[in-house]
Scaffold this motif. Structure first.
Motif, PDB file in Angstrom:
ATOM      1  N   ALA A   1      18.491  18.738  36.589  1.00 25.14           N
ATOM      2  CA  ALA A   1      18.348  18.756  35.119  1.00 25.14           C
ATOM      3  C   ALA A   1      18.761  20.123  34.582  1.00 25.14           C
ATOM      4  O   ALA A   1      19.494  20.225  33.592  1.00 25.14           O
ATOM      5  N   GLN A   2      18.311  21.179  35.251  1.00 20.96           N
ATOM      6  CA  GLN A   2      18.623  22.535  34.774  1.00 20.96           C
ATOM      7  C   GLN A   2      20.087  22.898  35.006  1.00 20.96           C
ATOM      8  O   GLN A   2      20.618  23.745  34.300  1.00 20.96           O
ATOM      9  N   HIS A   3      20.706  22.250  35.977  1.00 22.36           N
ATOM     10  CA  HIS A   3      22.143  22.445  36.184  1.00 22.36           C
ATOM     11  C   HIS A   3      22.904  21.948  34.942  1.00 22.36           C
ATOM     12  O   HIS A   3      23.834  22.593  34.463  1.00 22.36           O
ATOM     13  N   HIS A   4      22.487  20.808  34.417  1.00 23.32           N
ATOM     14  CA  HIS A   4      23.148  20.234  33.235  1.00 23.32           C
ATOM     15  C   HIS A   4      22.704  20.936  31.947  1.00 23.32           C
ATOM     16  O   HIS A   4      23.512  21.150  31.045  1.00 23.32           O
ATOM     17  N   PHE A   5      21.423  21.262  31.865  1.00 25.02           N
ATOM     18  CA  PHE A   5      20.856  21.857  30.648  1.00 25.02           C
ATOM     19  C   PHE A   5      19.960  23.029  31.055  1.00 25.02           C
ATOM     20  O   PHE A   5      18.789  22.833  31.385  1.00 25.02           O
ATOM     21  N   PRO A   6      20.511  24.252  31.058  1.00 24.22           N
ATOM     22  CA  PRO A   6      19.763  25.416  31.547  1.00 24.22           C
ATOM     23  C   PRO A   6      18.429  25.657  30.839  1.00 24.22           C
ATOM     24  O   PRO A   6      17.482  26.134  31.450  1.00 24.22           O
ATOM     25  N   THR A   7      18.333  25.334  29.550  1.00 16.37           N
ATOM     26  CA  THR A   7      17.071  25.569  28.834  1.00 16.37           C
ATOM     27  C   THR A   7      16.597  24.281  28.163  1.00 16.37           C
ATOM     28  O   THR A   7      17.371  23.336  27.982  1.00 16.37           O
ATOM     29  N   ARG A   8      15.339  24.287  27.789  1.00 18.51           N
ATOM     30  CA  ARG A   8      14.752  23.142  27.074  1.00 18.51           C
ATOM     31  C   ARG A   8      15.515  22.897  25.759  1.00 18.51           C
ATOM     32  O   ARG A   8      15.792  21.763  25.390  1.00 18.51           O
ATOM     33  N   GLU A   9      15.847  24.000  25.071  1.00 17.35           N
ATOM     34  CA  GLU A   9      16.593  23.871  23.804  1.00 17.35           C
ATOM     35  C   GLU A   9      17.954  23.228  24.043  1.00 17.35           C
ATOM     36  O   GLU A   9      18.396  22.402  23.236  1.00 17.35           O
ATOM     37  N   ASP A  10      18.627  23.612  25.137  1.00 16.69           N
ATOM     38  CA  ASP A  10      19.927  22.999  25.465  1.00 16.69           C
ATOM     39  C   ASP A  10      19.771  21.491  25.637  1.00 16.69           C
ATOM     40  O   ASP A  10      20.566  20.711  25.116  1.00 16.69           O
ATOM     41  N   LEU A  11      18.742  21.090  26.395  1.00 11.28           N
ATOM     42  CA  LEU A  11      18.518  19.665  26.656  1.00 11.28           C
ATOM     43  C   LEU A  11      18.274  18.908  25.354  1.00 11.28           C
ATOM     44  O   LEU A  11      18.910  17.884  25.089  1.00 11.28           O
ATOM     45  N   PHE A  12      17.383  19.425  24.518  1.00 11.51           N
ATOM     46  CA  PHE A  12      17.011  18.666  23.329  1.00 11.51           C
ATOM     47  C   PHE A  12      18.039  18.786  22.203  1.00 11.51           C
ATOM     48  O   PHE A  12      18.160  17.886  21.383  1.00 11.51           O
ATOM     49  N   THR A  13      18.807  19.874  22.204  1.00 12.23           N
ATOM     50  CA  THR A  13      19.922  19.942  21.250  1.00 12.23           C
ATOM     51  C   THR A  13      20.957  18.885  21.616  1.00 12.23           C
ATOM     52  O   THR A  13      21.468  18.172  20.749  1.00 12.23           O
ATOM     53  N   ALA A  14      21.245  18.769  22.917  1.00 15.23           N
ATOM     54  CA  ALA A  14      22.179  17.723  23.368  1.00 15.23           C
ATOM     55  C   ALA A  14      21.601  16.349  23.042  1.00 15.23           C
ATOM     56  O   ALA A  14      22.332  15.429  22.659  1.00 15.23           O
ATOM     57  N   ALA A  15      20.276  16.214  23.158  1.00 18.98           N
ATOM     58  CA  ALA A  15      19.628  14.934  22.824  1.00 18.98           C
ATOM     59  C   ALA A  15      19.782  14.634  21.337  1.00 18.98           C
ATOM     60  O   ALA A  15      20.006  13.483  20.953  1.00 18.98           O
ATOM     61  N   VAL A  16      19.678  15.672  20.490  1.00 16.60           N
ATOM     62  CA  VAL A  16      19.880  15.486  19.040  1.00 16.60           C
ATOM     63  C   VAL A  16      21.290  14.954  18.793  1.00 16.60           C
ATOM     64  O   VAL A  16      21.478  14.014  18.026  1.00 16.60           O
ATOM     65  N   GLU A  17      22.266  15.567  19.448  1.00 15.16           N
ATOM     66  CA  GLU A  17      23.658  15.136  19.270  1.00 15.16           C
ATOM     67  C   GLU A  17      23.834  13.696  19.728  1.00 15.16           C
ATOM     68  O   GLU A  17      24.502  12.905  19.084  1.00 15.16           O
TER      69      GLU A  17
ATOM     70  N   THR B   1      18.445  25.565  13.353  1.00 13.59           N
ATOM     71  CA  THR B   1      19.834  25.646  12.894  1.00 13.59           C
ATOM     72  C   THR B   1      20.637  24.465  13.406  1.00 13.59           C
ATOM     73  O   THR B   1      21.368  23.825  12.657  1.00 13.59           O
ATOM     74  N   ARG B   2      20.469  24.167  14.700  1.00 11.99           N
ATOM     75  CA  ARG B   2      21.234  23.076  15.303  1.00 11.99           C
ATOM     76  C   ARG B   2      20.880  21.734  14.667  1.00 11.99           C
ATOM     77  O   ARG B   2      21.741  20.926  14.358  1.00 11.99           O
ATOM     78  N   VAL B   3      19.583  21.489  14.475  1.00  6.89           N
ATOM     79  CA  VAL B   3      19.127  20.213  13.916  1.00  6.89           C
ATOM     80  C   VAL B   3      19.568  20.088  12.460  1.00  6.89           C
ATOM     81  O   VAL B   3      20.024  19.027  12.029  1.00  6.89           O
ATOM     82  N   THR B   4      19.464  21.177  11.700  1.00  8.82           N
ATOM     83  CA  THR B   4      19.851  21.158  10.287  1.00  8.82           C
ATOM     84  C   THR B   4      21.336  20.821  10.137  1.00  8.82           C
ATOM     85  O   THR B   4      21.709  19.972   9.325  1.00  8.82           O
ATOM     86  N   GLU B   5      22.165  21.481  10.937  1.00 12.59           N
ATOM     87  CA  GLU B   5      23.620  21.213  10.875  1.00 12.59           C
ATOM     88  C   GLU B   5      23.930  19.772  11.240  1.00 12.59           C
ATOM     89  O   GLU B   5      24.704  19.093  10.577  1.00 12.59           O
ATOM     90  N   LEU B   6      23.314  19.312  12.317  1.00 12.22           N
ATOM     91  CA  LEU B   6      23.558  17.943  12.783  1.00 12.22           C
ATOM     92  C   LEU B   6      23.116  16.914  11.760  1.00 12.22           C
ATOM     93  O   LEU B   6      23.824  15.954  11.477  1.00 12.22           O
ATOM     94  N   GLU B   7      21.915  17.107  11.210  1.00 17.75           N
ATOM     95  CA  GLU B   7      21.411  16.126  10.247  1.00 17.75           C
ATOM     96  C   GLU B   7      22.265  16.089   8.982  1.00 17.75           C
ATOM     97  O   GLU B   7      22.453  15.037   8.393  1.00 17.75           O
ATOM     98  N   ALA B   8      22.798  17.238   8.591  1.00 18.34           N
ATOM     99  CA  ALA B   8      23.696  17.261   7.426  1.00 18.34           C
ATOM    100  C   ALA B   8      24.932  16.417   7.731  1.00 18.34           C
ATOM    101  O   ALA B   8      25.381  15.609   6.906  1.00 18.34           O
ATOM    102  N   ARG B   9      25.464  16.578   8.954  1.00 14.66           N
ATOM    103  CA  ARG B   9      26.646  15.816   9.354  1.00 14.66           C
ATOM    104  C   ARG B   9      26.333  14.323   9.447  1.00 14.66           C
ATOM    105  O   ARG B   9      27.077  13.486   8.954  1.00 14.66           O
ATOM    106  N   VAL B  10      25.196  13.997  10.064  1.00 10.48           N
ATOM    107  CA  VAL B  10      24.790  12.596  10.204  1.00 10.48           C
ATOM    108  C   VAL B  10      24.535  11.982   8.822  1.00 10.48           C
ATOM    109  O   VAL B  10      24.903  10.839   8.566  1.00 10.48           O
ATOM    110  N   GLY B  11      23.920  12.766   7.940  1.00  6.78           N
ATOM    111  CA  GLY B  11      23.651  12.286   6.583  1.00  6.78           C
ATOM    112  C   GLY B  11      24.937  11.913   5.851  1.00  6.78           C
ATOM    113  O   GLY B  11      25.025  10.860   5.222  1.00  6.78           O
TER     114      GLY B  11
END
Length: 195
Positions: free
Chosen positions: A51-67, A119-129
């Protein structure tokens, strides 16, 4: 050499996909606090190291999950058949009452307190919106050059989101059906060409 590489790449892609799906499911079920990399890895049937090989940090994992959630939500919308407006209104509401919306909501709440996510979630949600609005306009065959039409579509999406929030605490299907029927009538009236 290529023969050896392809399966490894496929396995890697499958592992990544399983981690993202597990992250979304964890968020939807237990929220941000309970969604650690270890919990997600275990659910995905993957070692913590992988898991950490793919997503080094928790934020990386959940930012990718947001996307991932954002893309899945847009894809679900794009795949809606063109149909009568009442069915489109109902389908949009369904989108906001499913597990993808629930997972996204947990991310929004976490992002309020987690600087790295915000920042990541705000940008993504604006795009999704923007994408959701664009697809809704298409599905409803709405002419946004006419006064009030843009606001009618936006009001519909805001209402759908509100019903999604209400649904988090109680299954409100019966009331939701009545609200959807009423909103479909509003939308039909709001989009009608009175010229």
């Amino acid at each position: 050499m290529g023969v050896v590489t392809a399966p490894k790449q496929d396995r890697s892609r499958v592992t990544r996909q399983r981690l993202l799906e597990a992250a979304v499911a964890c968020l939807a079920e237990v929220g941000w606090a309970g969604s650690t990399v270890s919990v997600v890895a275990e659910r995905a049937g993957v070692s913590r190291g992988a898991a950490q090989h793919h997503f080094p940090t928790r934020e990386d994992l959940f930012t990718a999950a947001v996307e991932y959630v954002a893309e899945e939500r847009s894809q679900a919308l794009r795949e809606l058949p063109t149909q009568d407006r009442t069915a489109v209104v109902a389908a949009l509401v369904d989108l906001y009452t499913g597990p993808l919306f629930r997972a996204a909501l947990h991310l929004w709440v976490a992002a309020c307190n987690e600087e790295q996510l915000r920042t990541r979630v705000t940008e993504l949600e604006a795009r999704v919106g923007r994408e959701t609005h664009r697809i809704a306009v298409q599905l409803l065959d709405a002419d946004e050059s006419r006064p009030g039409v843009r606001e009618t579509v936006q009001g519909l999406l805001d209402m759908a989101r509100g019903l999604g929030l209400a649904n988090l605490l109680t299954d409100d299907a019966a009331r939701r059906q009545r609200v959807v029927a009423q909103w479909a009538a509003h939308v039909e009236e709001g989009l009608r060409d009175h010229g």
